[in-house]
Structures are given as C-alpha cells and as structure tokens.
Design a protein around this motif. Structure first.
Motif, mmCIF file in Angstrom:
data_model
loop_
_atom_site.group_PDB
_atom_site.id
_atom_site.type_symbol
_atom_site.label_atom_id
_atom_site.label_comp_id
_atom_site.label_asym_id
_atom_site.label_seq_id
_atom_site.Cartn_x
_atom_site.Cartn_y
_atom_site.Cartn_z
ATOM 1 N N PRO A 147 0.813 -1.224 0.000
ATOM 2 C CA PRO A 147 0.000 0.000 0.000
ATOM 3 C C PRO A 147 0.846 1.274 0.000
ATOM 4 O O PRO A 147 0.390 2.318 -0.446
ATOM 5 C CB PRO A 147 -0.816 -0.117 1.298
ATOM 6 N N ALA A 186 -9.998 0.618 -4.996
ATOM 7 C CA ALA A 186 -10.965 -0.157 -4.215
ATOM 8 C C ALA A 186 -10.412 -1.542 -3.881
ATOM 9 O O ALA A 186 -10.810 -2.165 -2.904
ATOM 10 C CB ALA A 186 -12.278 -0.279 -4.982
ATOM 11 N N ALA A 187 -9.497 -2.028 -4.735
ATOM 12 C CA ALA A 187 -8.929 -3.354 -4.502
ATOM 13 C C ALA A 187 -8.016 -3.361 -3.280
ATOM 14 O O ALA A 187 -7.831 -4.396 -2.641
ATOM 15 C CB ALA A 187 -8.166 -3.822 -5.737
ATOM 16 N N ASP A 188 -7.460 -2.209 -2.949
ATOM 17 C CA ASP A 188 -6.566 -2.105 -1.793
ATOM 18 C C ASP A 188 -7.396 -1.920 -0.528
ATOM 19 O O ASP A 188 -8.055 -0.900 -0.341
ATOM 20 C CB ASP A 188 -5.613 -0.919 -2.007
ATOM 21 N N ARG A 189 -7.355 -2.931 0.347
ATOM 22 C CA ARG A 189 -8.216 -2.883 1.543
ATOM 23 C C ARG A 189 -7.838 -1.775 2.499
ATOM 24 O O ARG A 189 -8.627 -1.376 3.337
ATOM 25 C CB ARG A 189 -8.144 -4.220 2.284
ATOM 26 N N SER A 211 -7.005 1.262 1.638
ATOM 27 C CA SER A 211 -7.280 2.608 1.148
ATOM 28 C C SER A 211 -8.615 3.116 1.690
ATOM 29 O O SER A 211 -9.525 2.341 1.940
ATOM 30 C CB SER A 211 -7.295 2.619 -0.385
ATOM 31 N N ASP A 212 -8.688 4.410 1.862
ATOM 32 C CA ASP A 212 -9.863 5.005 2.486
ATOM 33 C C ASP A 212 -10.901 5.366 1.416
ATOM 34 O O ASP A 212 -10.649 6.227 0.576
ATOM 35 C CB ASP A 212 -9.429 6.270 3.248
ATOM 36 N N PRO A 213 -12.069 4.713 1.438
ATOM 37 C CA PRO A 213 -13.070 4.984 0.397
ATOM 38 C C PRO A 213 -13.594 6.420 0.434
ATOM 39 O O PRO A 213 -14.070 6.931 -0.572
ATOM 40 C CB PRO A 213 -14.178 3.973 0.686
#
Ligand SMILES: Nc1ncnc2c1ncn2[C@@H]1O[C@H](COP(=O)(O)OP(=O)(O)OP(=O)(O)O)[C@@H](O)[C@H]1O
Ligand SMILES: [Mg+2]
Lengths: 317, 276
Positions: free
Chosen positions: A84, A110-113, A115-117
């Motif tokens: 990340p 979005a695939a990176d858990r 990351s902040d949506p």
C-alpha cells in the motif's frame, strides 16, 4: 556506497537475488541498495533483467534464491503490509479498455483494503490532474493514446500516499514534452521526500534527475552508487601528441599508465584511480625531453561508462 | 467494525459493478432470455390457441404458460448455460492476466486468496443472475403467450399458481447450484493460462464431455462423480410431494467440486509467478 544518504535503513535491499526461467538465468546474485530519499536510476539494455528484478521486488515473481527487503520488510511475505505504501508501474500500463481512466483508478484503489473509500474520489482526481489527464478522465481507456495510458499508469502509482515509487520505463511511448514532464514530476516527488526507483534503458533519460544509479548487464548488477561515484570509477584517457612516441611511452609507463602508441604520432593511455594529475604528467614528459605537441585528457561521460559496463551493442543475449 | 467490513466488501462491490456494466454480460443474458422467447413463439405458432395437453413438457406449455420457464431451463442446461458460465469463469483470472491488469491488482495490493474469493463470488452471482434471467423471462413470456392455470403434475396432482411459481423458483435454484462446480473448475483452469479464450473453450468442452460420459452406461461407475450428473435431475422437483434426493445430492456434489477446485486454484495461484 550510499553517498549523500548514508542511511542504515535502505528502502530496497536485495541480497544475492536471482531468478531463473528454466535454463535462462534472468537475474544473477543482485545486491541492490536503494537509500531512502534517492532518485535511483535502474539502467540496463533490453533483456538485462530490470523488469524481472522489479517483479520480484513487488512480489509478483518469487526469487529462485536470495532475499528482498522492501521498506524494511521481507518480500514477498510482507506484500500486503508493504505494497500500500508503494506505487508501481511494471512493464507498461494495463487497464480495462472499456472503463474510463478514472473508473480504472477507482477500481484499483478499491482493490486495496487499506485505502480510504471516503477520500478515494479526491485522491484519484488529484492524481489525474498531476499527470495532466483531468480532461480525459472520463474517456474510455481504449480511446487513449499510448502516452496517455502511460500517464494514467503513473497516476495510478500516485493515487495513494506512497513512500516509494517503482517505475519501470515510465517514459516509454511519451513524446519529448511528456518525457520532460515525467522528469519534472519525478523531481518534484523526490523533493517531497519520496524515494523513486526508475528503470530505463536510456541513460540520458534518468541522468538529469537521478541521485543514484545502478547498471544491469546480462542479469548482473555491474555497478551502483551515486552518479559521481559512477563517473569517478570510470576510466578516462590521456592523449599525447608527439613525434617521440617511444620516449613518451616510457614516461607514461613509469607513471603507472599503460601507453598504447598508435604509430601515427599519438600515444593514448587509460587512466585509473592512481594516475597522477594531468599537470604532473605533462611536466614529467617535458623534463624527460619528450617533444610534446599536444596533450589532452578525455574524461568519460556517464554515457561512455554505461557502454563500457554493459558491453553495449544491440545483440541481446 | 462496520468500516472494516465495508472496505473488505469494497473490492467485491467494485468487481460486481464491473460485471454488470460490461456489455458482454448483457449479451449473454440476452442470449439466454432468447431461449424461452423462441420456444414460446415456436409453440404458439405451431399449435395455435391452447389445445389439449399431452405428456411432454412442450405440449404442456401450450396449455399452461407456467411450464415455459421449466422448458426454457431444461433446454438451456446442457449447453447454453454452461457456455455463459465458461465465458465468465474462463475470463476471471486469465482475462486479467492477458490484459496485464493482474499485476496491478496484485500490487494494489490484493491478497491472492482474496482475489480468488472475489472472482469466485462474481462467478456465483453471475450463475444466479443467468438462471434468474432465464427463469424470469420464461415466466413472463409464458404468462403473456399462454396465460397460466393451476398446473397438473406428472403424478396427476394439481398445484395452485403460487405453488407452481414456488416450484419454478426451486428448479431455478437447483440449476444455479448445478453450475457452481463448473464455475470452480473454470476458476482453476483460469489460473493456469494467460489466454482467456482457450480457457473458455476448455471449460465448455469439459461440460459437454462430462455429459457425454454421463450418458454412457459403460461408465456408470463414474456417473456419481460427474458434476453434470444431476443437471437435469430437477424433474424430481415437479413431483408431489417434492422428491428432494437429487437436489440434495447435487448440492453436496457441487460443494465437493467447489472445495476441491477452489483448493487447486489456490494451490496453483498462491505462488504463481505473474509474468504477464
Ligand atoms: N516469462 C519469461 N520466461 C522466460 N524468460 C523470461 C521471461 N521473462 C523474462 N525472461 C528473460 O529474462 C531476461 C530479462 O528480461 P527482463 O524483462 O527482466 O529484461 P529488461 O531488462 O526489463 O528488458 P527491457 O529493457 O527490454 O524491458 C531476458 O533475457 C528474458 O528473455
Ligand atoms: Mg523491462
């Protein structure tokens, strides 16, 4: 070897890193050290193992032997924790052609858990702006030119907070203007404290922005260090124009050089780290009674050094 | 930790979004929906207004639109449905690899196990949606072309309209479950290659080959192990009372396939060099 960054905690460190594809040894015993804050040029001709090394650094390929530490953690074991913080461009950009540039970046984010949506839309927008794609963001990627895709790939690497950027041939397919922009971008990112690891088979492309470089040849790491260190170890030449080639040769030999008379009134000798300064060589020649008609020192450009190290040529192993 | 959950679901939501915005997905749905429409029109044209009813399903359709959905499913199970599953499952990993997007997903990063799970969840949703499209179109077209009445079953019992639709839902569930094993096989094959079209063809060939093997009496020792064994077993669900054996056997068999091929896919993919 770390020059300006005598950092005990390098961002990338590999030990005897090797990769074999069947009988083909793509990477051999590479010991790479990338200090924090460096802009590190990873150079080498086509097929020298740059992309393969990068794939191993990012956990895409498993080393045949050797170890990798990325941001202080072992790869590929720590991939989910480390990646990340690493933005990557590997062997050219790749996207879903029927999605827009923006949608592609959103999907990857979005695939990176981790990351902040909530900040996703803003971060993606900023990254697109940074590479000059804000206006084309809504266009489907199949309508992008090669250079636009390359920029989108770089935007993807910038869409989150990173400590390290790994860019494999980032200027591939870019026009001169785009190449310049990427160079500026790399410089500004480095200024902001990021470490940038950028591969290229063109020295000229990285020479202007890099603080450090390493040179790959045929799967081996043949040199690494700061640019000055690389230039410093480079062999130069002294050239003496004289009718007295034999006498000049004797003097140069006495000074520890290996003279090569070419029989037309010129003696050349390659300089090394223990060669006396040019003014001493001239005075030694004159005091020995050699009639010097001309004297010059030919330094080695990084370009020449690169050619020396990689054995140049367009023959790919 | 609702936020953590939302993030974990972030990728699944995004991949499902991707599935349903692809034109290809809708083309597959359209092809499936065409099956009950064509059957309905053919029956309508050939028989004119509803006549008496015979033993065959097709004849029943003419008399009662309720059966059109069942016929649509029955006709699609051997080939059309497996083909659509082959397209989606075959593309799941191999498609990402051939496009090069796989390396960017993995460096995003996504765990390899997580990626397989999300991809398989997308396949499952597709199977369910495909069957739903097929059954739903069948119900609607049946209603429009033939009208509906209480259904007379093979056993001679009569089912009310609500009960008839419940049976159709049950059959649709059976068919959707039937496809899960094939989906898992497809996911595994998809980890082996960077050429999605090749994988799609391989999956389709496997589905057909398994059905051929299932029809050869010489191989009857093999039949209980074939993932296609209960594909058309849903006729039992039209009996009164419902005969659950084949539904349950099928579910167990498919679960076995999902476990075995899921494990194989993980074993293959977890350490695979991504060089595309
Ligand atoms: N998947 C593979 N299978 C077999 N050999 C491979 C594979 N990928 C790379 N190689 C070999 O490994 C060597 C290094 O390839 P690599 O792609 O790392 O070179 P590179 O330095 O990135 O070259 P370029 O400048 O052309 O991108 C080459 O000799 C290549 O033939
Ligand atoms: Mg390369």
């Amino acid at each position: 070897m770390n020059g300006a960054f005598p950092d005990a905690d390098p961002v990338i460190r590999t030990r005897r890193l090797s990769k074999r594809f069947g009988r083909r040894q793509a990477v051999r015993e590479v010991d790479l050290t990338v200090p924090r804050g460096a802009v590190f040029g990873f150079l080498g001709p086509n097929g020298s193992g740059k992309t393969t090394t990068i794939r191993m650094l990012l956990g895409l390929a498993t080393p045949t032997s050797g170890t990798i530490s990325l941001l202080g953690e072992p790869m590929p074991q720590a991939a989910l924790r480390v990646l990340p913080r690493v933005g990557a461009l590997v062997e050219g950009p790749a996207f879903y052609p029927y999605l827009s540039g923006r949608a592609n970046l959103v999907r990857l984010d979005a695939a990176d858990r981790t990351s902040d949506p909530r900040t996703r839309a803003r971060r993606v927008e900023e990254a697109l702006e940074r590479v000059g794609l804000a206006r084309a963001a809504r266009l489907a990627v199949h309508a992008y030119s090669l250079g636009m895709k390359q920029r989108l790939g770089i935007a993807g690497a910038l869409a989150a907070e990173r400590e390290l950027l790994v860019l494999d041939e980032p200027t591939n397919g870019l026009d001169p203007q785009g190449t310049r922009e990427v160079r500026h971008l790399v410089a500004s990112l480095a200024g902001a404290g990021l470490t940038v690891f950028v591969s290229s088979h063109l020295l000229s492309e990285v020479e202007q922005v890099c603080t450090h470089a390493a040179v790959m040849s045929n799967g081996r790491l043949v040199a690494q260090g700061t640019l000055d260190e690389l230039r410093g170890t480079a062999a130069g030449r002294v050239v003496v124009h004289t009718r007295d080639t034999e006498a000049a040769g004797r003097v140069l030999a006495r000074l520890g050089l290996s003279p090569m008379p070419d029989g037309t009134g010129t003696v050349r000798a390659t300089t090394g780290p223990h060669t006396p300064p040019p003014e001493d060589i001239v005075s030694a020649l004159v005091t020995s009674g050699v009639g010097v008609r001309g004297f010059s020192v030919e330094g080695t450009s990084l370009e020449e050094r690169f050619v020396q190290l990689t054995g140049e040529g367009f023959d790919i192993a | 930790m609702p936020e953590r959950t939302a993030r974990a679901g972030g990728m699944l939501a995004s991949e499902l979004h991707l599935l349903f915005r692809r034109r290809r997905t809708w083309a597959l749905f359209a092809a499936l929906a065409a099956v009950p429409v064509l059957i309905g029109l053919a029956v309508r044209v050939s028989t004119g207004p509803p006549r008496g009813r015979g033993p065959a399903f097709l004849d029943q359709v003419a008399g009662n639109g309720v059966f059109l959905a069942v016929v649509g499913l029955l006709v699609s199970v051997p080939l059309f449905l497996p083909l659509t599953v082959a397209v989606v499952a075959g593309d799941s990993i191999a498609g990402e690899a051939s496009q090069g997007t796989l390396r960017y997903l993995l460096t995003a990063p996504v765990s390899r196990a997580g990626l397989l799970l999300v991809k398989y969840a997308v396949i499952v949703v597709f199977c369910a949606a495909a069957v739903l499209v097929l059954a739903g179109t069948g119900v609607l077209v049946g209603l429009v072309l033939f009208g509906v009445q209480p259904a007379v079953l093979l056993s001679g019992d009569t089912l009310g309209l609500g009960a008839s639709y419940a049976r159709i839902a049950l059959i649709a569930a059976h068919v959707a479950v039937s496809l899960l094993g094939l989906g898992a096989i497809g996911l595994f094959l998809s980890t082996l290659s960077d050429v999605p079209v090749g994988v799609m063809a391989a999956i389709a060939v496997l589905a057909v080959a398994a059905q051929i093997a299932g029809s050869l009496p010489q191989l009857d020792w093999l039949h209980p192990w074939l993932f296609t064994e209960h594909w058309t077993g849903f006729v039992d669900l039209l009996r009164q009372p419902v005969l659950w054996d084949s539904f349950v056997d099928n579910a167990v068999l498919q679960a076995g396939y999902v476990l075995v091929f899921g494990a194989l896919a993980y074993g293959r993919f977890a350490t695979k060099d991504v060089l595309s």
